[in-house]
Structure formats: structure tokens, C-alpha cells
Design an enzyme around this catalytic site. Structure first.
Site, PDB file in Angstrom:
ATOM      1  CE  LYS A   1      -2.510   1.704   3.627  1.00 18.19           C
ATOM      2  NZ  LYS A   1      -2.563   3.171   3.719  1.00 18.19           N
TER       3      LYS A   1
ATOM      4  CG  ASP B   1      -5.122   4.411   1.156  1.00 24.59           C
ATOM      5  OD1 ASP B   1      -6.242   4.795   0.766  1.00 24.59           O
ATOM      6  OD2 ASP B   1      -4.830   4.282   2.360  1.00 24.59           O
TER       7      ASP B   1
ATOM      8  CE  LYS C   1      -8.082   6.815   3.492  1.00 25.95           C
ATOM      9  NZ  LYS C   1      -6.671   6.369   3.459  1.00 25.95           N
TER      10      LYS C   1
ATOM     11  CG  ASP D   1     -11.631  17.270  -7.024  1.00 30.67           C
ATOM     12  OD1 ASP D   1     -12.497  18.078  -7.422  1.00 30.67           O
ATOM     13  OD2 ASP D   1     -10.455  17.586  -6.778  1.00 30.67           O
TER      14      ASP D   1
ATOM     15  CB  THR E   1     -11.218  16.292 -10.772  1.00 27.85           C
ATOM     16  OG1 THR E   1     -11.534  17.526 -11.401  1.00 27.85           O
ATOM     17  CG2 THR E   1      -9.818  16.343 -10.203  1.00 27.85           C
TER      18      THR E   1
ATOM     19  CB  THR F   1     -11.306   4.570  12.056  1.00 26.25           C
ATOM     20  OG1 THR F   1     -10.021   4.799  11.494  1.00 26.25           O
ATOM     21  CG2 THR F   1     -11.927   3.350  11.435  1.00 26.25           C
TER      22      THR F   1
ATOM     23  N   GLY G   1       0.518  -2.345   8.813  1.00 25.87           N
ATOM     24  CA  GLY G   1       1.648  -1.412   8.761  1.00 25.87           C
ATOM     25  C   GLY G   1       2.694  -1.744   9.799  1.00 25.87           C
ATOM     26  NE  ARG G   2       1.385   2.148  13.465  1.00 25.79           N
ATOM     27  CZ  ARG G   2       0.522   2.933  14.112  1.00 25.79           C
ATOM     28  NH1 ARG G   2       0.968   3.762  15.044  1.00 25.79           N
ATOM     29  NH2 ARG G   2      -0.763   2.903  13.805  1.00 25.79           N
TER      30      ARG G   2
HETATM   31  O1  C5P Z   1       0.629   0.767  11.213  1.00 25.76           O
HETATM   32  P1  C5P Z   1      -0.793   0.318  11.038  1.00 25.76           P
HETATM   33  O2  C5P Z   1      -0.946  -1.174  10.936  1.00 25.76           O
HETATM   34  O3  C5P Z   1      -1.728   0.950  12.040  1.00 25.76           O
HETATM   35  O4  C5P Z   1      -1.165   0.884   9.604  1.00 25.76           O
HETATM   36  C1  C5P Z   1      -2.465   0.842   9.104  1.00 25.76           C
HETATM   37  C2  C5P Z   1      -2.527   1.514   7.766  1.00 25.76           C
HETATM   38  O5  C5P Z   1      -3.901   1.587   7.390  1.00 25.76           O
HETATM   39  C3  C5P Z   1      -2.003   2.943   7.748  1.00 25.76           C
HETATM   40  O6  C5P Z   1      -1.472   3.190   6.439  1.00 25.76           O
HETATM   41  C4  C5P Z   1      -3.227   3.770   7.983  1.00 25.76           C
HETATM   42  O7  C5P Z   1      -3.140   5.044   7.414  1.00 25.76           O
HETATM   43  C5  C5P Z   1      -4.301   2.945   7.270  1.00 25.76           C
HETATM   44  N1  C5P Z   1      -5.650   3.151   7.770  1.00 25.76           N
HETATM   45  C6  C5P Z   1      -6.014   2.949   9.104  1.00 25.76           C
HETATM   46  N2  C5P Z   1      -7.291   3.153   9.513  1.00 25.76           N
HETATM   47  C7  C5P Z   1      -8.217   3.549   8.638  1.00 25.76           C
HETATM   48  C8  C5P Z   1      -7.886   3.734   7.297  1.00 25.76           C
HETATM   49  C9  C5P Z   1      -6.579   3.519   6.906  1.00 25.76           C
HETATM   50  O8  C5P Z   1      -5.178   2.574   9.911  1.00 25.76           O
HETATM   51  N3  C5P Z   1      -9.441   3.704   9.045  1.00 25.76           N
END
Ligand code: C5P
Length: 236
Positions: free
Chosen positions: A34, A61, A63, A66, A70, A125, A215-216
Site C-alpha cells: 500500500k 491509497d 482517497k 473531487d 477530476t 475511523t 503497517g507497523r
Molecule cells: O501501522 P498500522 O498497521 O496501524 O497501519 C495501518 C494503515 O492503514 C495505515 O497506512 C493507515 O493510514 C491505514 N488506515 C487505518 N485506519 C483507517 C484507514 C486507513 O489505519 N481507518
């Protein structure tokens, strides 16, 4: 049994070099990468091209939200980059959603590849009843999510991003072919952070998610590749 690898790693790193190193290390053990607004704004289309060239699938991603014309042009540009998934805000309304879908299909057909899965974002969220009321929306977040999800399906969308706690209700409400992509995944091994409502990878898949955005728990782990392998193993 999973038909494919559902892990999408969020490349939430600030530079192209960090993203490329991570993508190279993780390519054999994840399903897609992503690219969000931070990395895209600093590294541009080059990072998308690099990952595609090395065979990785890309979830762009950004988002989009517009006027329909566009958004259609932005979706066409992303489709020319041959990304596999991209996001739009459903609050742009039916005409905008349809314009995005048309652009993805027509551009992909002209380029001779498959169109990206266009994913709708319902309610961020980070928004609660107060924020929704402030901007003049239905103040109950769950009801606003359902309203936008229904609108998306009527407009022909086949994918949604949702929080872990929305998976079960949306899975019951929406046609089975609608793919659900969920962030907020935690294995329990990592330190507490800003994600408040989380599910484990297995719980999210069992609840009906098709794709997990992680992510993390992967990129901040001492060994990202091992972390991704462990998540994948936990699903079987
Ligand atoms: O590090 P982590 O696992 O929290 O990363 C989640 C990813 O999903 C990030 O890129 C975050 O911006 C994205 N995201 C989120 N919650 C949402 C929409 C997107 O954590 N509601």
C-alpha cells in the site's frame, strides 16, 4: 484455506529508498504493497513503477474525492500505472463513484490490462458522532457507514475499506462479491499504539475480510520478513 496471500503491507515510510528496501525484502511473503499519501507525495509515481516492475501488486491509497471529472482523470492516471487497487471517498456521491469505475474500466481496457479494484472509503475511523454532526452528516457512525456502503454497492462498486469492527455487519449486509479491506490489524506481539479497535489477522479473516492492511506490526518489527511470515502462518 486461503486462495491467495491477503496481506497488504502499508509502506508508511518517508522515502523511496526505505520503501524499495522494504518491498524487496517482503515481496515473497506478502500479497500487495500500500502506497499512501506520505510516500506518494515524496516519492511520486516512480515508486509505483518500481514496485510494479519488480512484480509487486500496488494498492494506491490516495482517497480521491473531487468532482466526477477530476476523480475520473485521477483514476485513469492511476490505472495507467497499472495499480491493482485504489481508494475513493464514497461521500463524493453516486456520480463520482460511477465516473471512477468507468475510468478504471475504460483506461485498463485501452492499456490491455486488468482494471484496478476501486475501493470505497466510508467514514474515517478518526471521525466520531461529534465530527459527523459538525459536518452535517448522520451522527451515528455505524449508520453512516451502512448508508455509504449501500450507496457504493448501488453505484456498482465491488470493494470497501472498513474498520475491523465493521467487517461482520458489512459482510452480512453486502453481496458476497464485495471485497472488504481492513486496517487495524494487531497480532498482540507489538506495543500499544494509536489503533484502538483492533482484530488479529485470523479474527479479521474469519469475520469476512478479504484483505488485511498491516503497517507497523510488519515494518516496525525487529525483522519485518519474519513478522510477515508469522502473520501468514497464523492464517492457516
Ligand atoms: O501501522 P498500522 O498497521 O496501524 O497501519 C495501518 C494503515 O492503514 C495505515 O497506512 C493507515 O493510514 C491505514 N488506515 C487505518 N485506519 C483507517 C484507514 C486507513 O489505519 N481507518
Amino acid at each position: 484455506m486461503l486462495k491467495r496471500n491477503p496481506i497488504i503491507v502499508a509502506l508508511d515510510v518517508p522515502s523511496a529508498s526505505a520503501a524499495t528496501a522494504l518491498a524487496t525484502d517482503l515481496a515473497p511473503v506478502v500479497g500487495a504493497f500500500k502506497i499512501g499519501s506520505e510516500l506518494f507525495t515524496s516519492a511520486g509515481t516512480d515508486i509505483v513503477r518500481q514496485i510494479r516492475k519488480s512484480g509487486g501488486s500496488v494498492f494506491l491509497d490516495l482517497k480521491f474525492h473531487d468532482i466526477p471529472n477530476t476523480v475520473a482523470k485521477a483514476v485513469a492516471a492511476a490505472t495507467r500505472l497499472d495499480v491493482q487497487m485504489l481508494t475513493i471517498h464514497l461521500s463524493g456521491g453516486t456520480e463520482m463513484i460511477r465516473a471512477a469505475l468507468r475510468a478504471a474500466e475504460q483506461t485498463a481496457s485501452a492499456a490491455g490490462h486488468a482494471p484496478p479494484l476501486v475501493l470505497g472509503v466510508t467514514v474515517l475511523t478518526s471521525m466520531d458522532a461529534g465530527t459527523l454532526q459538525e459536518i452535517g452528516c448522520e451522527p451515528n457512525p455505524a449508520r453512516q457507514v451502512e448508508r455509504l456502503a449501500d450507496l457504493a454497492v448501488r453505484a456498482g462498486l465491488r470493494g470497501l475499506v472498513c474498520s475491523p469492527l465493521e467487517i461482520t455487519a458489512l459482510r452480512q449486509r453486502l453481496p458476497a462479491e464485495v471485497q472488504l479491506v481492513t486496517p487495524g490489524i494487531r497480532t498482540g506481539a507489538e506495543k500499544a499504539d494509536d489503533q484502538k479497535r483492533t482484530l488479529t489477522p485470523k479474527e479479521a479473516i474469519e469475520a469476512g475480510a478479504n484483505w488485511l492492511v498491516v503497517g507497523r506490526p510488519i515494518y516496525a518489527a525487529p525483522n519485518p520478513r519474519t513478522a510477515a511470515e508469522n502473520i501468514l502462518a497464523s492464517l492457516h
